[in-house]
Scaffold this motif. Structure first.
Motif, PDB file in Angstrom:
ATOM      1  N   VAL A   1       0.854  -1.091  -0.129  1.00  0.00           N
ATOM      2  CA  VAL A   1      -0.094  -0.027  -0.028  1.00  0.00           C
ATOM      3  C   VAL A   1       0.869   1.278   0.056  1.00  0.00           C
ATOM      4  O   VAL A   1       0.269   2.414   0.447  1.00  0.00           O
ATOM      5  CB  VAL A   1      -0.956   0.013   1.182  1.00  0.00           C
ATOM      6  CG1 VAL A   1      -2.137  -1.077   1.013  1.00  0.00           C
ATOM      7  CG2 VAL A   1      -0.259   0.070   2.628  1.00  0.00           C
ATOM      8  N   GLY A   2       2.062   0.936  -0.459  1.00  0.00           N
ATOM      9  CA  GLY A   2       2.929   2.223  -0.504  1.00  0.00           C
ATOM     10  C   GLY A   2       4.111   2.177   0.504  1.00  0.00           C
ATOM     11  O   GLY A   2       4.190   1.212   1.256  1.00  0.00           O
ATOM     12  N   SER A   3       5.222   2.795   0.189  1.00  0.00           N
ATOM     13  CA  SER A   3       6.284   2.702   1.028  1.00  0.00           C
ATOM     14  C   SER A   3       6.157   3.019   2.402  1.00  0.00           C
ATOM     15  O   SER A   3       6.722   2.224   3.336  1.00  0.00           O
ATOM     16  CB  SER A   3       7.563   3.727   0.484  1.00  0.00           C
ATOM     17  OG  SER A   3       6.911   5.049   0.460  1.00  0.00           O
ATOM     18  N   THR A   4       5.407   3.927   2.829  1.00  0.00           N
ATOM     19  CA  THR A   4       4.852   3.975   4.206  1.00  0.00           C
ATOM     20  C   THR A   4       3.194   4.275   3.996  1.00  0.00           C
ATOM     21  O   THR A   4       2.760   4.786   2.804  1.00  0.00           O
ATOM     22  CB  THR A   4       5.470   4.985   4.911  1.00  0.00           C
ATOM     23  OG1 THR A   4       5.243   6.213   4.156  1.00  0.00           O
ATOM     24  CG2 THR A   4       6.961   4.652   5.010  1.00  0.00           C
ATOM     25  N   ALA A   5       2.515   4.029   5.002  1.00  0.00           N
ATOM     26  CA  ALA A   5       0.963   4.180   4.873  1.00  0.00           C
ATOM     27  C   ALA A   5       0.761   4.852   6.453  1.00  0.00           C
ATOM     28  O   ALA A   5       1.428   4.740   7.329  1.00  0.00           O
ATOM     29  CB  ALA A   5       0.099   3.023   4.334  1.00  0.00           C
ATOM     30  N   THR A   6      -0.541   4.964   6.717  1.00  0.00           N
ATOM     31  CA  THR A   6      -0.923   5.392   8.013  1.00  0.00           C
ATOM     32  C   THR A   6      -2.070   4.325   8.537  1.00  0.00           C
ATOM     33  O   THR A   6      -2.800   3.999   7.532  1.00  0.00           O
ATOM     34  CB  THR A   6      -1.573   6.764   7.947  1.00  0.00           C
ATOM     35  OG1 THR A   6      -0.576   7.868   7.378  1.00  0.00           O
ATOM     36  CG2 THR A   6      -2.289   7.215   9.164  1.00  0.00           C
ATOM     37  N   SER A   7      -1.939   3.743   9.414  1.00  0.00           N
ATOM     38  CA  SER A   7      -2.710   2.776   9.997  1.00  0.00           C
ATOM     39  C   SER A   7      -4.149   3.191  10.112  1.00  0.00           C
ATOM     40  O   SER A   7      -4.689   4.350  10.470  1.00  0.00           O
ATOM     41  CB  SER A   7      -2.049   2.400  11.381  1.00  0.00           C
ATOM     42  OG  SER A   7      -2.372   3.203  12.347  1.00  0.00           O
ATOM     43  N   GLU A   8      -5.074   2.191   9.959  1.00  0.00           N
ATOM     44  CA  GLU A   8      -6.592   2.800   9.978  1.00  0.00           C
ATOM     45  C   GLU A   8      -7.002   3.066  11.202  1.00  0.00           C
ATOM     46  O   GLU A   8      -7.973   3.866  11.228  1.00  0.00           O
ATOM     47  CB  GLU A   8      -7.515   1.308   9.585  1.00  0.00           C
ATOM     48  CG  GLU A   8      -8.880   1.476   9.541  1.00  0.00           C
ATOM     49  CD  GLU A   8      -9.491   0.208   9.217  1.00  0.00           C
ATOM     50  OE1 GLU A   8      -9.056  -0.802   8.503  1.00  0.00           O
ATOM     51  OE2 GLU A   8     -10.494  -0.240  10.030  1.00  0.00           O
ATOM     52  N   VAL A   9      -6.520   2.770  12.210  1.00  0.00           N
ATOM     53  CA  VAL A   9      -6.663   3.067  13.632  1.00  0.00           C
ATOM     54  C   VAL A   9      -5.243   3.402  14.230  1.00  0.00           C
ATOM     55  O   VAL A   9      -4.481   2.784  13.979  1.00  0.00           O
ATOM     56  CB  VAL A   9      -7.612   2.091  14.429  1.00  0.00           C
ATOM     57  CG1 VAL A   9      -8.894   1.981  13.933  1.00  0.00           C
ATOM     58  CG2 VAL A   9      -6.718   0.619  14.469  1.00  0.00           C
ATOM     59  N   GLY A  10      -5.360   4.433  15.104  1.00  0.00           N
ATOM     60  CA  GLY A  10      -4.252   4.802  15.673  1.00  0.00           C
ATOM     61  C   GLY A  10      -3.406   6.030  14.947  1.00  0.00           C
ATOM     62  O   GLY A  10      -2.646   6.631  15.696  1.00  0.00           O
ATOM     63  N   ASP A  11      -3.476   5.847  13.674  1.00  0.00           N
ATOM     64  CA  ASP A  11      -3.067   7.186  13.046  1.00  0.00           C
ATOM     65  C   ASP A  11      -1.514   7.282  12.755  1.00  0.00           C
ATOM     66  O   ASP A  11      -0.719   8.069  13.168  1.00  0.00           O
ATOM     67  CB  ASP A  11      -3.621   8.392  13.178  1.00  0.00           C
ATOM     68  CG  ASP A  11      -5.114   8.650  12.869  1.00  0.00           C
ATOM     69  OD1 ASP A  11      -5.679   9.267  13.683  1.00  0.00           O
ATOM     70  OD2 ASP A  11      -5.485   8.104  12.057  1.00  0.00           O
ATOM     71  N   LEU A  12      -0.830   6.021  12.759  1.00  0.00           N
ATOM     72  CA  LEU A  12       0.478   5.908  12.895  1.00  0.00           C
ATOM     73  C   LEU A  12       0.965   5.375  11.576  1.00  0.00           C
ATOM     74  O   LEU A  12       0.580   4.555  10.700  1.00  0.00           O
ATOM     75  CB  LEU A  12       1.107   4.980  13.927  1.00  0.00           C
ATOM     76  CG  LEU A  12       0.505   5.175  15.491  1.00  0.00           C
ATOM     77  CD1 LEU A  12       0.634   4.013  16.358  1.00  0.00           C
ATOM     78  CD2 LEU A  12       1.649   6.420  15.868  1.00  0.00           C
ATOM     79  N   ALA A  13       2.303   5.932  11.362  1.00  0.00           N
ATOM     80  CA  ALA A  13       2.919   5.316  10.033  1.00  0.00           C
ATOM     81  C   ALA A  13       3.484   3.922  10.178  1.00  0.00           C
ATOM     82  O   ALA A  13       3.725   3.623  11.263  1.00  0.00           O
ATOM     83  CB  ALA A  13       4.125   6.124   9.778  1.00  0.00           C
ATOM     84  N   TYR A  14       3.416   3.123   8.896  1.00  0.00           N
ATOM     85  CA  TYR A  14       3.762   1.843   8.959  1.00  0.00           C
ATOM     86  C   TYR A  14       4.315   1.434   7.702  1.00  0.00           C
ATOM     87  O   TYR A  14       3.813   2.277   6.707  1.00  0.00           O
ATOM     88  CB  TYR A  14       2.588   0.958   9.317  1.00  0.00           C
ATOM     89  CG  TYR A  14       1.535   0.566   8.451  1.00  0.00           C
ATOM     90  CD1 TYR A  14       0.414   1.426   8.495  1.00  0.00           C
ATOM     91  CD2 TYR A  14       1.457  -0.370   7.569  1.00  0.00           C
ATOM     92  CE1 TYR A  14      -0.552   1.219   7.567  1.00  0.00           C
ATOM     93  CE2 TYR A  14       0.457  -0.662   6.502  1.00  0.00           C
ATOM     94  CZ  TYR A  14      -0.389   0.110   6.532  1.00  0.00           C
ATOM     95  OH  TYR A  14      -1.449   0.060   5.990  1.00  0.00           O
ATOM     96  N   GLY A  15       5.122   0.359   7.658  1.00  0.00           N
ATOM     97  CA  GLY A  15       5.393  -0.152   6.089  1.00  0.00           C
ATOM     98  C   GLY A  15       7.125   0.292   6.082  1.00  0.00           C
ATOM     99  O   GLY A  15       7.480   1.314   6.882  1.00  0.00           O
TER     100      GLY A  15
END
Length: 706
Positions: free
Chosen positions: A119-133
């Motif tokens: 879903v991209g080099s990084t993304a934002t979690s559906e809940v918690g609004d944190l970067a991941y990936g």
């Protein structure tokens, strides 16, 4: 470190980075290493976030109770770590802090890592609004072992909701094993990309999918035990926006048990699916092993290309028209059947789940029930109860039985549950998780135990007060709106133990029960005497099912003044409905007065669809459907009060349909002058004519195989 504790004493060891609290309020941002204390019960009042470079250690036996809905969750940001150190004997438990816990009471556990996703080099979690990936396949977010999360799934909206545990881009160096999600409102456990493995996972009663993986997850799993989910057992997908995007979801799963029923099959292979290999899969009570949407071309192409392989798959306890897949493509060989034990014990809970899980057969404690209840008592759905004697709820006390509770009775006439006048019972079953009271014998049969008896203070015509036929409790009075509690989604089985021909239990007996009592969604199954009987009182009964009763299916008498709608009756031995006023004096008051609608009675039965007897009463019945019954109304020749009431127009049956009747059928054997008390017309009775109505799905049974 920013962290909130409501506390009178905090001690901090700078070398060890440990904070010990004397109180329990837990929330905030963790910027240094923090270790909780198992001797403290923590209140998660808001979000608790472990930032980059920090860690949270939770020792075995720690209990965390969340109270804040969507604002209560634990999240690990990229670079942060969590160490859940539960054991089989002392798991870490994250649960609801409410007195009456329910799904969606709080968020859940969210872990965000730096491993690849699609879903991209990084993304934002559906809940918690944190970067991941990212690109760190072996990223390490810590270790989670022997964790149970309960009543999770708080939702912002239909597309933004917590799962029990959500793993966003979590890397392969993270340990994730021996984890249970219990009674969550959304998915139990979900992998959003990443490379972490998940072993010894349990998902119980999830409100959506049980275990879900998507967005290029490239991890493996073994020993998964899934039961009671609402939608898919396992939902596996690649990407909701582009089913062909890389990295493609790829997983090897082995030793899996999926116990239904579920709405979307054992495996929902969707949004491009992926490269999945399953081995040793035990599937019970699930009609569809693989479900694919018709418009999901990338997923279908992968099946055609051999990217989905399922070997040693065993189907158990499936319906008559079972088909192992609804996939209609050319490749029907992706599933190979063979004997397996799945997660360890077939459909039964595996041995490795014992001790640290909840709601599973082999993890449940067994407790004996008997005696008198004098205070408010609540049972636990995670416990197997054995009813070894009578259990009586006395005046001023209450018994609450939560959804999913099973009570097994073993003592014949000595085993029954009774509610005395002034006592209350609250049976809080649901359509998916009814309360079941049944026989405790290995080969159950009618009359194995008594049944449920409820005694209230509402009027009857057998005296100001009387003594119940069984349980020897006082009933009756002048409180029409008396409240004996609430009974919803209850199934009683193999009842009807008998002292003699005139003293025998029914499935459920209601003696002088008042209109303040809720009584709906009840089934009596394979009882030796009547299924459900109203002895006077004013309580109404809606959505009632009586199946294979040894006498009458539903009976009311002694001045019952109540109403009922949606009754489904099948397989009874004597009358479908028996309605009477009083066996000693057919003219005594208060007269039985019943208003009934939307009734299906499926025969054959010996005494007709309605046995109007012992003075009958004032009955109005609307939309009555009967099937394979010769006698629409049966009245004894010697019952003058009942015949007089028919002549006076006190019995009115509007829109009755007789279906599939035998040769020589006559609508009624009543021989008086008034033969216009019934009006013929087509209707669907309880909902589906002779067939089981839709409202009865999920919580009833109609054969030994159900």
């Amino acid at each position: 470190m920013i962290i909130s504790f409501t506390t009178s004493c905090i001690t901090e060891d700078d070398d060890a980075g440990t904070v010990v609290t004397a109180e329990d309020d837990l929330s905030g941002i963790i910027t240094e290493d923090l270790t909780l204390n198992a001797s403290i019960t923590y209140n998660l009042s808001d979000a608790l976030v472990i930032e980059d470079g920090a860690s949270l250690t939770i020792p075995a036996g720690t209990l965390i109770r969340a109270t804040g809905g969507t604002s209560s969750y634990i999240a690990v940001a990229q670079g942060g770590q969590i160490f859940v150190q539960g054991t089989a004997a002392n798991p870490v438990i994250m649960t609801s802090g409410k007195d009456s816990p329910a799904p969606a009471d709080w968020g859940g556990l969210v872990i965000c890592g730096k491993a690849p996703t699609n879903v991209g080099s990084t993304a934002t979690s559906e809940v918690g609004d944190l970067a991941y990936g990212g690109d760190v396949a072996n990223d390490n977010s810590g270790s989670v072992r022997y964790l149970r999360v309960e009543y999770t799934g708080a939702s912002f909206n239909g597309s933004k909701e917590f799962n029990g545990v959500s793993l966003f881009g979590v890397g392969s160096e993270t340990v994730f094993e021996y984890v249970q999600s219990y009674n969550g409102a959304d998915d139990g456990i979900e992998f959003f990309g990443g490379t972490v493995n998940g072993n010894y996972l349990v998902s119980t009663n999830s409100g959506d999918d049980s275990i879900d993986f998507a967005d290029g997850w490239n991890g493996n799993g073994e020993f998964w035990y899934i039961t009671g989910g609402a939608q898919a057992g396992i939902e596996g997908s690649n990407n909701g926006d582009n089913g062909d995007i890389t990295p493609v979801t790829s997983t090897n799963l082995s030793n899996i048990t999926i116990v239904g029923p579920v709405n979307e099959g054992a495996l929902f292979y969707k949004e491009g699916g992926g490269s999945f290999t399953f081995n040793n899969v035990f599937i019970s009570n699930v009609d569809l092993a693989v479900k694919v949407k018709d418009e999901d071309t990338p997923a279908a192409l992968r099946i055609e290309n051999g990217d989905l392989v399922m070997t040693n798959v065993q189907f158990s306890d499936v319906e008559d028209e079972f088909e192992f897949t609804d996939y209609t493509g050319a490749n029907q060989s992706f599933i190979t059947e063979g004997p397996t034990t799945g997660a360890g014990n077939g459909a039964a809970a595996p041995d490795w789940a014992a001790g640290w899980t909840i709601g599973l057969d082999n993890s449940n404690t067994t407790e004996e029930l008997s005696g008198e209840i004098t205070t408010d008592v609540t049972l636990d759905a995670a416990i197997n109860y054995s009813l070894v004697g009578s259990l009586v709820v006395l005046d001023g006390a209450s018994l609450t039985i939560p959804a999913g509770t099973n009570i097994n009775a073993t003592g014949g006439t000595s085993s029954y549950i009774a509610v005395a006048q002034g006592g209350q019972i609250f049976i809080n079953g649901t359509q998916d998780n009814p309360v079941i009271m049944t026989s405790g014998k290995a080969s159950p049969a009618p009359a194995d135990w008594g049944g449920l008896v409820v005694c209230g203070k509402a009027p009857t015509n057998v005296g100001t007060t009387a003594t119940s036929e069984v349980a020897d409790l006082t009933y009756g009075g002048d409180i029409s709106d008396d409240n004996s509690g609430s009974i919803r989604y209850l199934r009683v089985e193999y009842t009807g133990a008998s002292f003699n021909g005139s003293k025998e239990f029914n499935g459920v007996s209601l003696f002088g029960v008042g209109s303040g009592t809720v009584f709906e969604y009840i089934q009596s199954y394979n009882g030796a005497d009547d299924g459900i009987e109203f002895f006077g009182g004013t309580v109404s009964g809606d959505y009632l099912v009586s199946t294979n009763s040894g006498d009458d299916s539903i009976d009311f008498a002694d001045g019952w003044n109540g109403s009922g709608e949606f009754w489904y009756i099948t397989g009874g031995a004597q009358a479908g409905i028996e309605g009477s006023n009083n066996g000693d004096n057919g003219d005594i008051t208060p007269i039985t007065n019943a208003t009934l609608s939307n009734i299906s009675i499926v025969g054959p039965v010996n005494e007709g669809a309605l046995f109007y007897k012992e003075g009958g009463g004032e009955f109005t019945i609307t939309n009555l459907y009967t099937n394979a019954i010769d006698l629409g109304v049966k009245v004894k020749d010697t019952d003058i009060p009942a015949a007089n009431r028919i002549e006076n127009g006190d019995l009115v049956i509007n829109n009755v349909q007789f279906d599939e009747t035998a040769d020589g059928f006559q609508a009624t054997d009543y021989t008086g002058n008034n033969l216009s008390f019934y009006t013929l017309g087509d209707n669907i009775g309880a909902g589906n004519a002779a067939d089981v109505p839709d409202w009865a799905n999920g919580w009833t049974r109609f054969s030994e195989e159900d």
